[in-house]
Design an enzyme around this catalytic site. Structure first.
Site, PDB file in Angstrom:
ATOM      1  N   PHE A 151      -5.993   8.269   3.211  1.00 44.83           N
ATOM      2  CA  PHE A 151      -6.687   7.101   2.332  1.00 44.83           C
ATOM      3  C   PHE A 151      -7.364   6.416   3.417  1.00 44.83           C
ATOM      4  CE2 PHE A 151      -4.588   3.371   4.748  1.00 44.83           C
ATOM      5  CZ  PHE A 151      -3.778   4.118   5.519  1.00 44.83           C
ATOM      6  N   GLY A 152      -8.015   5.168   2.776  1.00 42.85           N
ATOM      7  CA  GLY A 152      -9.079   4.531   3.473  1.00 42.85           C
ATOM      8  C   GLY A 152     -10.071   5.347   4.170  1.00 42.85           C
ATOM      9  N   TYR A 153     -10.324   5.127   5.151  1.00 44.25           N
ATOM     10  CA  TYR A 153     -11.716   5.692   5.957  1.00 44.25           C
ATOM     11  C   TYR A 153     -11.167   7.088   6.417  1.00 44.25           C
ATOM     12  CZ  TYR A 153     -13.217   1.026   6.082  1.00 44.25           C
ATOM     13  OH  TYR A 153     -13.888  -0.486   5.853  1.00 44.25           O
ATOM     14  N   LYS A 178      -1.475  14.461  10.913  1.00 42.67           N
ATOM     15  CA  LYS A 178      -1.861  13.309  10.910  1.00 42.67           C
ATOM     16  C   LYS A 178      -0.914  12.390  11.639  1.00 42.67           C
ATOM     17  CE  LYS A 178      -3.834   9.066   8.744  1.00 42.67           C
ATOM     18  NZ  LYS A 178      -4.056   8.140   7.681  1.00 42.67           N
ATOM     19  N   ASP A 227      -0.363  -4.179  10.994  1.00 43.10           N
ATOM     20  CA  ASP A 227      -2.010  -4.563  10.439  1.00 43.10           C
ATOM     21  C   ASP A 227      -2.740  -3.539  11.252  1.00 43.10           C
ATOM     22  OD1 ASP A 227      -3.600  -6.158   9.202  1.00 43.10           O
ATOM     23  OD2 ASP A 227      -4.345  -6.789  10.903  1.00 43.10           O
ATOM     24  N   HIS A 254      -2.650   6.369  14.867  1.00 43.69           N
ATOM     25  CA  HIS A 254      -2.255   5.124  15.544  1.00 43.69           C
ATOM     26  C   HIS A 254      -0.940   4.604  14.753  1.00 43.69           C
ATOM     27  CE1 HIS A 254      -4.545   5.422  11.673  1.00 43.69           C
ATOM     28  NE2 HIS A 254      -4.432   3.889  11.638  1.00 43.69           N
ATOM     29  N   ASN A 314       0.819  -1.299  -0.050  1.00 41.41           N
ATOM     30  CA  ASN A 314       0.042  -0.034   0.026  1.00 41.41           C
ATOM     31  C   ASN A 314       0.844   1.298   0.014  1.00 41.41           C
ATOM     32  OD1 ASN A 314      -1.659   2.189   0.848  1.00 41.41           O
ATOM     33  ND2 ASN A 314      -2.880   0.912   2.136  1.00 41.41           N
ATOM     34  N   ALA A 315       0.831   2.040  -1.274  1.00 43.84           N
ATOM     35  CA  ALA A 315       1.777   3.111  -1.535  1.00 43.84           C
ATOM     36  C   ALA A 315       1.522   4.188  -0.038  1.00 43.84           C
ATOM     37  CB  ALA A 315       1.788   3.443  -2.723  1.00 43.84           C
ATOM     38  N   HIS A 316       0.129   4.333   0.206  1.00 43.03           N
ATOM     39  CA  HIS A 316      -0.216   5.323   1.047  1.00 43.03           C
ATOM     40  C   HIS A 316       0.292   5.166   2.501  1.00 43.03           C
ATOM     41  CE1 HIS A 316      -3.110   7.526  -1.321  1.00 43.03           C
ATOM     42  NE2 HIS A 316      -3.509   6.399  -1.850  1.00 43.03           N
TER      43      HIS A 316
HETATM   44  P1  IMP Z   1      -4.680  -3.698   6.391  1.00 46.68           P
HETATM   45  O1  IMP Z   1      -3.824  -3.259   7.877  1.00 46.68           O
HETATM   46  O2  IMP Z   1      -3.710  -3.406   5.459  1.00 46.68           O
HETATM   47  O3  IMP Z   1      -5.162  -5.072   6.610  1.00 46.68           O
HETATM   48  O4  IMP Z   1      -5.694  -2.722   6.307  1.00 46.68           O
HETATM   49  C1  IMP Z   1      -6.220  -1.972   7.143  1.00 46.68           C
HETATM   50  C2  IMP Z   1      -7.397  -1.054   6.551  1.00 46.68           C
HETATM   51  O5  IMP Z   1      -7.703  -0.146   7.661  1.00 46.68           O
HETATM   52  C3  IMP Z   1      -6.862  -0.145   5.590  1.00 46.68           C
HETATM   53  O6  IMP Z   1      -7.085  -0.723   4.357  1.00 46.68           O
HETATM   54  C4  IMP Z   1      -7.763   1.099   5.599  1.00 46.68           C
HETATM   55  O7  IMP Z   1      -8.877   0.800   4.832  1.00 46.68           O
HETATM   56  C5  IMP Z   1      -8.008   1.061   6.921  1.00 46.68           C
HETATM   57  N1  IMP Z   1      -7.057   1.947   7.539  1.00 46.68           N
HETATM   58  C6  IMP Z   1      -6.033   1.765   8.686  1.00 46.68           C
HETATM   59  N2  IMP Z   1      -5.199   2.663   8.866  1.00 46.68           N
HETATM   60  C7  IMP Z   1      -6.028   3.890   8.157  1.00 46.68           C
HETATM   61  C8  IMP Z   1      -5.906   5.268   8.246  1.00 46.68           C
HETATM   62  O8  IMP Z   1      -4.736   5.793   9.128  1.00 46.68           O
HETATM   63  N3  IMP Z   1      -6.636   5.963   7.766  1.00 46.68           N
HETATM   64  C9  IMP Z   1      -7.745   5.393   7.213  1.00 46.68           C
HETATM   65  N4  IMP Z   1      -7.927   4.333   6.925  1.00 46.68           N
HETATM   66  C10 IMP Z   1      -7.085   3.352   7.596  1.00 46.68           C
END
Ligand code: IMP
Length: 226
Positions: free
Chosen positions: A178-180, A201, A92, A206, A21-23
């Protein structure tokens, strides 16, 4: 392809960031950037590293990711030798929403299905929250992150935790992150994480907390001060 990596990363301790995940890589690189003498390395999706995240906890999944990269490099001895990796850092992370009894949790990345886009995950989250009528005013949520540090010289795994508490917004706003991020309100700024600069951020996130702890552990292993 390897030559490009060499030109970019020709310094001291090479640290492989075990994510496609590049982000996430960008954030992690910024977070541990102050740790002098460390070269964060990213192997993008073109390397075809497939990891099945079937752990029952975040720690297990973080370890599965690090172990997946170790296996991958063991099958590519020339790349392994070339990269000369000293540490592998994986993580994770997930989102836990109180009103949804902690969901999506371990399924955060694939809440709306395998390979779901960020926008469909967000859409599903807002829909599930609207369907759950009890405690309708409770929008409390937290992001959690478990970083896993593998030291190739000691052949061991260490874990570092971070979390960020906040609220789920009724509508998405912001385009950063990214993500949420577009629906996660960070109380300290009263804005969604997608409206924050990456430095803002990272200072409270986290991932920032977990990876700063990991960076401190690396610094003490390498006797880096400051
Ligand atoms: P994984 O750790 O790659 O299995 O995925 C965790 C998922 O949680 C990510 O794909 C995002 O959708 C979400 N996530 C984790 N950290 C963040 C963040 O900092 N911002 C927004 N979404 C996050």
């Amino acid at each position: 392809m390897y030559m490009e990596l060499k030109l970019q990363y020709n310094n001291t301790s090479n640290i492989l960031i075990a994510t496609g995940n590049a982000h996430k890589f960008k954030e992690i690189k910024e977070i541990i950037g102050g740790c002098g003498g460390l070269n964060p390395i990213f192997l993008d999706k073109s390397y075809g590293i497939e990891i099945i995240e079937d752990g029952k906890t975040y720690e297990e999944n973080a370890k599965i990711k690090a172990a997946g990269y170790i296996d991958y490099l063991n099958k590519k001895p020339d790349l392994k030798k070339f990269l000369d990796i000293q540490f592998i850092l994986s993580e994770d992370s997930g989102l836990e929403v109180e009103r949804l009894d902690g969901a999506p949790g371990l399924f955060t990345a694939r809440y709306a299905g395998e390979n779901a886009s960020d926008s469909s995950n967000i859409e599903k989250l807002l829909m599930e929250m609207s369907l759950k009528k009890e405690c309708a005013s409770n929008r409390r949520a937290k992001f959690v992150c478990y970083a896993c540090l593998y030291d190739t010289t000691e052949n061991n795994f260490q874990y570092f935790y971070g979390e960020l508490s906040g609220f789920i917004a009724e509508n998405a706003s912001g385009t950063k992150g990214f993500g949420y991020d577009p629906v996660f309100i960070v109380p300290e700024f009263n804005k969604t994480a997608a409206l924050l600069d990456s430095a803002q951020k990272n200072a409270i996130s986290h991932r920032g907390t977990a990876f700063r702890k990991a960076a401190d552990a690396i610094k003490s292993k390498l006797n880096i001060h400051g």
